[in-house]
Scaffold this motif. Structure first.
Motif, short mmCIF file in Angstrom:
data_model
loop_
_atom_site.label_atom_id
_atom_site.label_comp_id
_atom_site.label_asym_id
_atom_site.label_seq_id
_atom_site.Cartn_x
_atom_site.Cartn_y
_atom_site.Cartn_z
N ASP A 124 56.76 49.49 31.59
CA ASP A 124 57.93 48.65 31.35
C ASP A 124 58.18 47.80 32.59
N GLY A 125 57.82 46.53 32.53
CA GLY A 125 57.97 45.65 33.68
C GLY A 125 56.83 44.66 33.75
N THR A 126 56.48 44.27 34.97
CA THR A 126 55.45 43.25 35.19
C THR A 126 54.39 43.77 36.15
N VAL A 127 53.14 43.51 35.82
CA VAL A 127 52.03 43.82 36.71
C VAL A 127 51.39 42.52 37.15
N ASN A 128 51.23 42.36 38.45
CA ASN A 128 50.53 41.21 39.03
C ASN A 128 49.17 41.68 39.53
N PHE A 129 48.11 41.19 38.89
CA PHE A 129 46.74 41.53 39.29
C PHE A 129 46.28 40.49 40.30
N ALA A 305 52.88 55.59 49.73
CA ALA A 305 51.69 56.39 49.97
C ALA A 305 51.77 57.72 49.22
N ASP A 306 52.95 58.31 49.23
CA ASP A 306 53.15 59.56 48.50
C ASP A 306 52.99 59.34 46.99
N ALA A 307 53.50 58.21 46.49
CA ALA A 307 53.38 57.92 45.06
C ALA A 307 51.92 57.68 44.68
N PHE A 308 51.17 56.97 45.54
CA PHE A 308 49.77 56.69 45.27
C PHE A 308 48.97 57.99 45.27
N ALA A 309 49.26 58.86 46.26
CA ALA A 309 48.58 60.15 46.32
C ALA A 309 48.92 60.99 45.09
N TYR A 375 44.40 52.64 39.55
CA TYR A 375 45.19 51.41 39.45
C TYR A 375 46.11 51.47 38.22
N ALA A 376 45.55 51.87 37.08
CA ALA A 376 46.35 51.93 35.85
C ALA A 376 47.44 52.99 35.94
N THR A 377 47.09 54.14 36.53
CA THR A 377 48.04 55.26 36.59
C THR A 377 49.22 54.95 37.49
N ILE A 378 48.98 54.28 38.62
CA ILE A 378 50.10 53.99 39.51
C ILE A 378 51.06 53.02 38.84
N VAL A 379 50.56 52.14 37.98
CA VAL A 379 51.44 51.26 37.21
C VAL A 379 52.27 52.07 36.23
N GLU A 380 51.63 52.94 35.47
CA GLU A 380 52.34 53.72 34.45
C GLU A 380 53.36 54.66 35.07
N ARG A 381 53.09 55.15 36.28
CA ARG A 381 54.05 56.05 36.93
C ARG A 381 55.16 55.30 37.65
N THR A 382 54.85 54.11 38.16
CA THR A 382 55.86 53.32 38.88
C THR A 382 56.76 52.56 37.92
#
Length: 389
Positions: A124-129, A305-309, A375-382
Motif C-alpha cells: 500500500d503506497g508507492t515503490v520507486n525502482f 538496517a534492522d528492517a532490512f535484516a 527487494y520485494a519483501t522489504i516493500v511488502e513489510r515497509t
C-alpha cells in the motif's frame, strides 16, 4: 505464492535478461542499451517509466492502494573498462568492457522484484525502482540527485544491495552505522626546474621531492588521525621525466583516501595540502593538489538496517543473516543517496568465485532469487497492504 517462489519459477526469464546484459556491457553514464532494456521491461509490466535521469538513469514508479508512504529500491547498471577472461557463452561481446562487479545481476534482481510487485501489488503506497548509471567512480548517483531524483520521486526510505563472492548463496550480511568507507582520489603536481642530470645544482628536482612527499604523506594517518578512526591513505601512481639524463620540470603523484567519516576526510585533505606545500617549499618548488571526493561514507540508518535484516531473516532464517558484518574499506556511491534519505545497504551471498573487478568474475545466477525476493519483501513489510473490509 511467496516472492521467493515467484523468482524461482521465473528464473529462466531472469537469467536470460542477466546474460544479455552481461554480453553487452556499457561503462558509466553510457548505458544507453541497458537503460532502454530496463525501460522496455518496466513498461511491459505496466510500470510508469521515467528515463534520462542522471543522463542514462531510469526510474520506474509503481503505485498500489491509497497509502501515501513510499520506498525507493536502487540498483546500479554500469560495467567496467576491462577485458573479460571468462569463456561462458554470454561473455562480453564488447572488447575492453565487462560486467566485473555484478551490476548486470543487480539490475536483473531489481527488474525481477519489479515484475513480481507489478503482478501481486501486495503493498500500500508507492515503490520507486531506481536504476542508477555510473556507480564505478564516475558520479552516477550525484548525477541522478542533481536531476532531482529525490524531489521528483520522494521516498521515505531507500534500500540497495551488492553481491558478495565468498559469502554463501542464501546468506546476507549487514551492519548499522558506517558500512562502507568514503573514498577520494587525488593528484599532486610538483613544479620544479629542469636541468641536466649531471648538473642537479642547476635545477630543482621534482622527482626527488616526490620521494620526500611520499614518505611525509604516510605520516598523516599514523600521526594525525586517532587510532579509533579507520583511515587509509595510499599513493598509487608516480610519474616524472622521460629520459635518463634530464631532470624534468614536473613530477606527479596520485592516490586514494578511504575513511568512514566525512570530518576525517576533510581533515586528511587539509593535511595533504599542508604537507605537500611545505615539503615543496623546503626545496624551492611548488606543489598543487586536486582532491576529488568520489564516494561518501555509506551509513546505514539503524532502524532501516534492522528492517532490512528482518526482511532477510523472513526469507532465509535468523542464522543466515549476519547483522554485524565487518565494515568494508571499499566504497559505494549509493552513499550520496543515503545522505539525503535514510535507508540501508545489504550484502547478498554470491557463493564461490572470483572477486569483483577480476577479469574472471561472473555474477552467480543462483543469487538472483534471493536478492530479488528481498527487494520485494522489504516493500511488502515497509508498505503493508491494508486488510480488506
Amino acid at each position: 505464492m511467496t516472492a521467493f517462489d515467484f523468482m524461482n519459477r521465473n528464473s529462466a526469464e531472469f537469467d536470460a535478461i542477466r546474460h544479455d546484459l552481461h554480453a553487452h556491457p556499457e561503462i558509466g553514464l553510457e548505458e544507453h542499451r541497458t537503460s532502454a532494456i530496463v525501460a522496455e521491461k518496466l513498461a511491459e509490466w505496466g510500470i510508469e517509466v521515467h528515463r534520462n535521469i542522471g543522463r542514462t538513469g531510469v526510474v520506474g514508479v509503481l503505485r498500489s492502494g491509497s497509502g501515501n508512504r513510499s520506498v525507493g529500491l536502487r540498483a546500479d547498471m554500469d560495467a567496467l573498462p576491462m577485458q573479460e577472461e571468462n569463456t561462458v557463452e554470454y561473455r562480453s561481446k564488447t572488447p575492453g568492457m565487462m560486467h566485473a562487479c555484478g551490476h548486470d545481476g543487480h539490475t536483473t534482481m531489481l527488474l525481477a522484484a519489479a515484475k513480481y510487485l507489478s503482478e501481486t501489488k501486495n503493498f500500500d503506497g508507492t515503490v520507486n525502482f531506481i536504476f542508477q548509471p555510473g556507480e564505478e567512480g564516475v558520479g552516477g548517483a550525484k548525477a541522478m540527485l542533481e536531476d532531482g531524483l529525490l524531489e521528483r520521486f520522494p521516498s521515505d526510505a531507500l534500500f540497495g544491495m551488492h553481491n558478495k563472492p565468498g559469502l554463501p548463496v542464501g546468506k546476507f550480511a549487514i551492519r548499522s552505522g558506517p558500512a562502507m568507507a568514503g573514498g577520494a582520489f587525488f593528484d599532486i603536481t610538483i613544479k620544479g626546474k629542469g636541468a641536466h642530470g649531471a648538473r642537479p645544482e642547476d635545477g630543482i628536482d621534482p622527482v626527488m621531492i616526490a620521494g620526500q612527499m611520499i614518505t611525509a604523506l604516510q605520516s598523516i594517518v599514523s600521526r594525525n588521525i586517532p587510532p579509533s578512526e579507520v583511515a587509509v591513505l595510499s599513493i598509487t601512481k608516480m610519474a616524472g621525466g622521460d629520459a635518463y639524463n634530464i631532470i624534468p620540470d614536473t613530477a606527479t603523484l596520485g592516490g586514494t583516501v578511504r575513511c568512514f567519516s566525512s570530518a576525517i576526510m576533510t581533515q586528511i585533505q587539509e593535511l595533504i595540502e599542508r604537507t605537500i606545500t611545505n615539503v615543496a617549499a623546503a626545496f624551492g618548488a611548488r606543489a598543487s593538489l586536486d582532491f576529488r571526493l568520489i564516494f561518501a561514507p555509506t551509513i546505514n540508518d539503524p532502524e532501516h538496517a534492522d528492517a532490512f535484516a528482518g526482511a532477510a531473516e523472513s526469507l532465509v532464517g535468523e542464522a543466515s543473516v549476519d547483522r554485524n558484518t565487518e565494515a568494508a574499506m571499499g566504497s559505494e556511491d549509493f552513499s550520496f543517496m543515503l545522505e539525503k534519505t535514510p535507508g540501508a545497504y545489504i550484502l547478498v551471498g554470491g557463493g564461490e568465485g572470483a572477486a569483483p573487478h577480476h577479469p574472471r568474475y561472473n555474477f552467480n545466477d543462483a543469487t538472483t532469487p534471493y536478492g530479488a525476493a528481498l527487494y520485494a519483501t522489504i516493500v511488502e513489510r515497509t508498505l503493508p497492504a491494508r486488510a480488506a473490509g
